[in-house]
Design a protein around this motif. Structure first.
Motif, PDB file in Angstrom:
ATOM      1  N   THR A 119       0.862  -1.179   0.000  1.00 47.24           N
ATOM      2  CA  THR A 119       0.000   0.000   0.000  1.00 47.24           C
ATOM      3  C   THR A 119       0.898   1.229   0.000  1.00 47.24           C
ATOM      4  OG1 THR A 119      -0.007   0.095   2.413  1.00 47.24           O
ATOM      5  CG2 THR A 119      -1.759  -1.210   1.371  1.00 47.24           C
ATOM      6  N   LEU A 120       0.302   2.394  -0.106  1.00 43.23           N
ATOM      7  CA  LEU A 120       1.095   3.629  -0.003  1.00 43.23           C
ATOM      8  C   LEU A 120       1.833   3.674   1.320  1.00 43.23           C
ATOM      9  CD1 LEU A 120      -1.373   6.261  -1.489  1.00 43.23           C
ATOM     10  CD2 LEU A 120       0.724   5.396  -2.526  1.00 43.23           C
ATOM     11  N   ASP A 121       1.143   3.318   2.404  1.00 44.99           N
ATOM     12  CA  ASP A 121       1.788   3.328   3.724  1.00 44.99           C
ATOM     13  C   ASP A 121       2.921   2.312   3.794  1.00 44.99           C
ATOM     14  OD1 ASP A 121       0.138   5.330   4.698  1.00 44.99           O
ATOM     15  OD2 ASP A 121      -1.276   3.930   5.630  1.00 44.99           O
ATOM     16  N   GLY A 122       2.687   1.119   3.275  1.00 45.30           N
ATOM     17  CA  GLY A 122       3.717   0.090   3.300  1.00 45.30           C
ATOM     18  C   GLY A 122       4.950   0.494   2.512  1.00 45.30           C
ATOM     19  N   ARG A 123       4.739   1.102   1.353  1.00 45.21           N
ATOM     20  CA  ARG A 123       5.867   1.547   0.526  1.00 45.21           C
ATOM     21  C   ARG A 123       6.619   2.693   1.209  1.00 45.21           C
ATOM     22  NH1 ARG A 123       2.130   2.168  -4.158  1.00 45.21           N
ATOM     23  NH2 ARG A 123       1.127   0.148  -4.026  1.00 45.21           N
ATOM     24  N   PHE A 124       5.868   3.621   1.800  1.00 40.88           N
ATOM     25  CA  PHE A 124       6.482   4.714   2.553  1.00 40.88           C
ATOM     26  C   PHE A 124       7.366   4.148   3.669  1.00 40.88           C
ATOM     27  CE2 PHE A 124       6.237   7.324   6.426  1.00 40.88           C
ATOM     28  CZ  PHE A 124       6.791   8.507   5.989  1.00 40.88           C
ATOM     29  N   GLU A 125       6.823   3.194   4.407  1.00 47.07           N
ATOM     30  CA  GLU A 125       7.564   2.611   5.527  1.00 47.07           C
ATOM     31  C   GLU A 125       8.831   1.905   5.079  1.00 47.07           C
ATOM     32  OE1 GLU A 125       7.037   3.286   8.572  1.00 47.07           O
ATOM     33  OE2 GLU A 125       4.990   4.017   8.557  1.00 47.07           O
ATOM     34  N   MET A 126       8.787   1.225   3.938  1.00 41.76           N
ATOM     35  CA  MET A 126       9.987   0.540   3.449  1.00 41.76           C
ATOM     36  C   MET A 126      11.056   1.538   3.013  1.00 41.76           C
ATOM     37  SD  MET A 126       9.709  -2.599   4.084  1.00 41.76           S
ATOM     38  CE  MET A 126      11.280  -3.000   3.334  1.00 41.76           C
ATOM     39  N   ILE A 127      10.632   2.639   2.413  1.00 45.64           N
ATOM     40  CA  ILE A 127      11.603   3.666   2.022  1.00 45.64           C
ATOM     41  C   ILE A 127      12.241   4.264   3.273  1.00 45.64           C
ATOM     42  CG2 ILE A 127      11.912   5.929   0.925  1.00 45.64           C
ATOM     43  CD1 ILE A 127       9.566   5.096  -0.971  1.00 45.64           C
ATOM     44  N   VAL A 128      11.426   4.579   4.273  1.00 39.28           N
ATOM     45  CA  VAL A 128      11.951   5.157   5.515  1.00 39.28           C
ATOM     46  C   VAL A 128      12.912   4.178   6.197  1.00 39.28           C
ATOM     47  CG1 VAL A 128      11.327   5.942   7.848  1.00 39.28           C
ATOM     48  CG2 VAL A 128      10.021   6.743   5.875  1.00 39.28           C
ATOM     49  N   LEU A 129      12.576   2.894   6.198  1.00 38.20           N
ATOM     50  CA  LEU A 129      13.451   1.898   6.817  1.00 38.20           C
ATOM     51  C   LEU A 129      14.817   1.868   6.122  1.00 38.20           C
ATOM     52  CD1 LEU A 129      13.883  -0.409   8.827  1.00 38.20           C
ATOM     53  CD2 LEU A 129      12.887  -1.952   7.123  1.00 38.20           C
ATOM     54  N   HIS A 130      14.828   1.867   4.816  1.00 39.96           N
ATOM     55  CA  HIS A 130      16.104   1.854   4.084  1.00 39.96           C
ATOM     56  C   HIS A 130      16.862   3.170   4.253  1.00 39.96           C
ATOM     57  CE1 HIS A 130      14.420  -1.781   2.382  1.00 39.96           C
ATOM     58  NE2 HIS A 130      15.654  -2.083   2.019  1.00 39.96           N
ATOM     59  N   LEU A 131      16.144   4.257   4.273  1.00 37.36           N
ATOM     60  CA  LEU A 131      16.767   5.554   4.508  1.00 37.36           C
ATOM     61  C   LEU A 131      17.411   5.575   5.897  1.00 37.36           C
ATOM     62  CD1 LEU A 131      17.177   8.274   3.124  1.00 37.36           C
ATOM     63  CD2 LEU A 131      14.978   8.987   4.032  1.00 37.36           C
ATOM     64  N   PHE A 132      16.690   5.031   6.881  1.00 32.54           N
ATOM     65  CA  PHE A 132      17.249   4.932   8.226  1.00 32.54           C
ATOM     66  C   PHE A 132      18.555   4.137   8.207  1.00 32.54           C
ATOM     67  CE2 PHE A 132      17.918   1.815  11.570  1.00 32.54           C
ATOM     68  CZ  PHE A 132      18.379   2.648  12.575  1.00 32.54           C
ATOM     69  N   LEU A 133      18.539   2.969   7.582  1.00 28.43           N
ATOM     70  CA  LEU A 133      19.728   2.115   7.582  1.00 28.43           C
ATOM     71  C   LEU A 133      20.944   2.854   7.027  1.00 28.43           C
ATOM     72  CD1 LEU A 133      18.053  -1.208   6.423  1.00 28.43           C
ATOM     73  CD2 LEU A 133      19.293  -0.858   8.593  1.00 28.43           C
ATOM     74  N   LEU A 134      20.755   3.546   5.920  1.00 28.61           N
ATOM     75  CA  LEU A 134      21.872   4.264   5.309  1.00 28.61           C
ATOM     76  C   LEU A 134      22.294   5.461   6.150  1.00 28.61           C
ATOM     77  CD1 LEU A 134      23.867   4.538   3.036  1.00 28.61           C
ATOM     78  CD2 LEU A 134      22.132   5.775   1.729  1.00 28.61           C
ATOM     79  N   GLN A 135      21.332   6.255   6.577  1.00 27.90           N
ATOM     80  CA  GLN A 135      21.685   7.444   7.357  1.00 27.90           C
ATOM     81  C   GLN A 135      22.283   7.080   8.710  1.00 27.90           C
ATOM     82  OE1 GLN A 135      18.057   9.808   7.174  1.00 27.90           O
ATOM     83  NE2 GLN A 135      19.051  11.123   5.670  1.00 27.90           N
ATOM     84  N   HIS A 136      21.776   6.039   9.320  1.00 23.70           N
ATOM     85  CA  HIS A 136      22.331   5.619  10.609  1.00 23.70           C
ATOM     86  C   HIS A 136      23.809   5.265  10.457  1.00 23.70           C
ATOM     87  CE1 HIS A 136      22.304   4.077  14.684  1.00 23.70           C
ATOM     88  NE2 HIS A 136      22.982   3.036  14.232  1.00 23.70           N
ATOM     89  N   ARG A 137      24.138   4.625   9.359  1.00 24.53           N
ATOM     90  CA  ARG A 137      25.529   4.260   9.099  1.00 24.53           C
ATOM     91  C   ARG A 137      26.395   5.502   8.873  1.00 24.53           C
ATOM     92  NH1 ARG A 137      29.898   4.732   7.426  1.00 24.53           N
ATOM     93  NH2 ARG A 137      31.228   3.211   6.367  1.00 24.53           N
ATOM     94  N   LEU A 138      25.837   6.525   8.248  1.00 21.55           N
ATOM     95  CA  LEU A 138      26.634   7.692   7.881  1.00 21.55           C
ATOM     96  C   LEU A 138      26.691   8.775   8.958  1.00 21.55           C
ATOM     97  CD1 LEU A 138      25.549   8.080   4.154  1.00 21.55           C
ATOM     98  CD2 LEU A 138      27.744   7.235   5.029  1.00 21.55           C
ATOM     99  N   ILE A 139      25.715   8.825   9.843  1.00 22.15           N
ATOM    100  CA  ILE A 139      25.686   9.880  10.867  1.00 22.15           C
ATOM    101  C   ILE A 139      26.936   9.811  11.732  1.00 22.15           C
ATOM    102  CG2 ILE A 139      24.469  10.626  12.978  1.00 22.15           C
ATOM    103  CD1 ILE A 139      23.005  11.444  10.467  1.00 22.15           C
ATOM    104  N   GLY A 140      27.463  10.983  12.030  1.00 20.54           N
ATOM    105  CA  GLY A 140      28.629  11.071  12.904  1.00 20.54           C
ATOM    106  C   GLY A 140      29.941  10.797  12.211  1.00 20.54           C
ATOM    107  N   LYS A 141      29.922  10.656  10.924  1.00 22.43           N
ATOM    108  CA  LYS A 141      31.148  10.363  10.187  1.00 22.43           C
ATOM    109  C   LYS A 141      31.425  11.450   9.149  1.00 22.43           C
ATOM    110  CE  LYS A 141      30.843   5.412  10.959  1.00 22.43           C
ATOM    111  NZ  LYS A 141      30.032   5.515  12.124  1.00 22.43           N
ATOM    112  N   ASP A 142      31.218  12.697   9.541  1.00 20.04           N
ATOM    113  CA  ASP A 142      31.455  13.853   8.677  1.00 20.04           C
ATOM    114  C   ASP A 142      30.631  13.810   7.394  1.00 20.04           C
ATOM    115  OD1 ASP A 142      33.301  14.903  10.508  1.00 20.04           O
ATOM    116  OD2 ASP A 142      34.922  13.696   9.637  1.00 20.04           O
ATOM    117  N   ASN A 143      29.440  13.261   7.497  1.00 23.10           N
ATOM    118  CA  ASN A 143      28.569  13.160   6.332  1.00 23.10           C
ATOM    119  C   ASN A 143      27.220  13.821   6.571  1.00 23.10           C
ATOM    120  OD1 ASN A 143      30.247  11.474   4.567  1.00 23.10           O
ATOM    121  ND2 ASN A 143      30.074  10.045   6.276  1.00 23.10           N
TER     122      ASN A 143
END
Length: 185
Positions: A42-66
């Motif tokens: 659904t729209l909500d399900g797709r939104f949630e999957m994008i946010v989850l992947h965005l979290f994974l990438l940003q969590h890895r990059l936060i605090g590393k001059d990025n």
């Protein structure tokens, strides 16, 4: 006029941000999530999957001059959501209200998933609430598979050098090839 002024004072995101965001979208839209892992397609399900992947990438990059790269990535996400809402026919006044609501949801998800990375129970609770919250009856095996996917991806991203991630050279693995389904059946 304001657009021209904005271009003078706000830096334009590097092309790597767009390429990284597009690769992230492809990973988040993998049919495996919506079939085998039973995330609502659904729209909500797709939104949630994008946010989850965005979290994974940003969590890895936060605090590393990025910080600027992460900020540009967030902006790409919200620009994409804005465009999607407008393409669905939402009026201008409705777009701003929905984007504000999405912003609150986005930040809440980032906090919940970050807290869950070191606590499997908290992670699965956040995933159940956010990804499966609209499902009448959940599937514990699917939830566990998705939790395991998040754990695998967090480790995978942690083992990937920052330059690969910020230069749009990271290839998201196909979730269906990670052996998730067989682990729980």
């Amino acid at each position: 006029m304001f657009g021209a002024l904005r271009q003078l004072f706000i830096p334009k995101p590097p092309s790597e941000v767009e390429a990284t965001y597009i690769a992230l979208l492809r990973a988040a839209r993998n049919p495996f999530f919506f079939t085998a892992l039973k995330v609502p397609d659904t729209l909500d399900g797709r939104f949630e999957m994008i946010v989850l992947h965005l979290f994974l990438l940003q969590h890895r990059l936060i605090g590393k001059d990025n910080e600027s790269f992460c900020q540009f990535l967030s902006e790409a996400f919200f620009n994409d959501m804005d465009t999607s809402l407008r393409e669905m026919g939402v009026a201008d006044t409705g777009v701003s209200k929905r984007i504000k609501k999405m912003g609150k949801a986005y930040h809440g998800r980032l906090q919940a998933y970050a807290a869950g990375l070191n606590d499997a129970t908290a992670l699965r609770a956040a995933l159940a609430r956010n990804l499966y919250g609209t499902v009448a009856e959940g599937d514990v095996a699917a939830l566990n598979q998705l939790g395991h996917y998040v754990e695998i991806m967090a480790k995978n991203l942690a083992a990937t050098d920052t330059d690969t991630l910020t230069a749009a050279r990271y290839a998201w693995p196909d979730a269906s090839t990670l052996g998730l389904y067989s682990r729980f059946n």
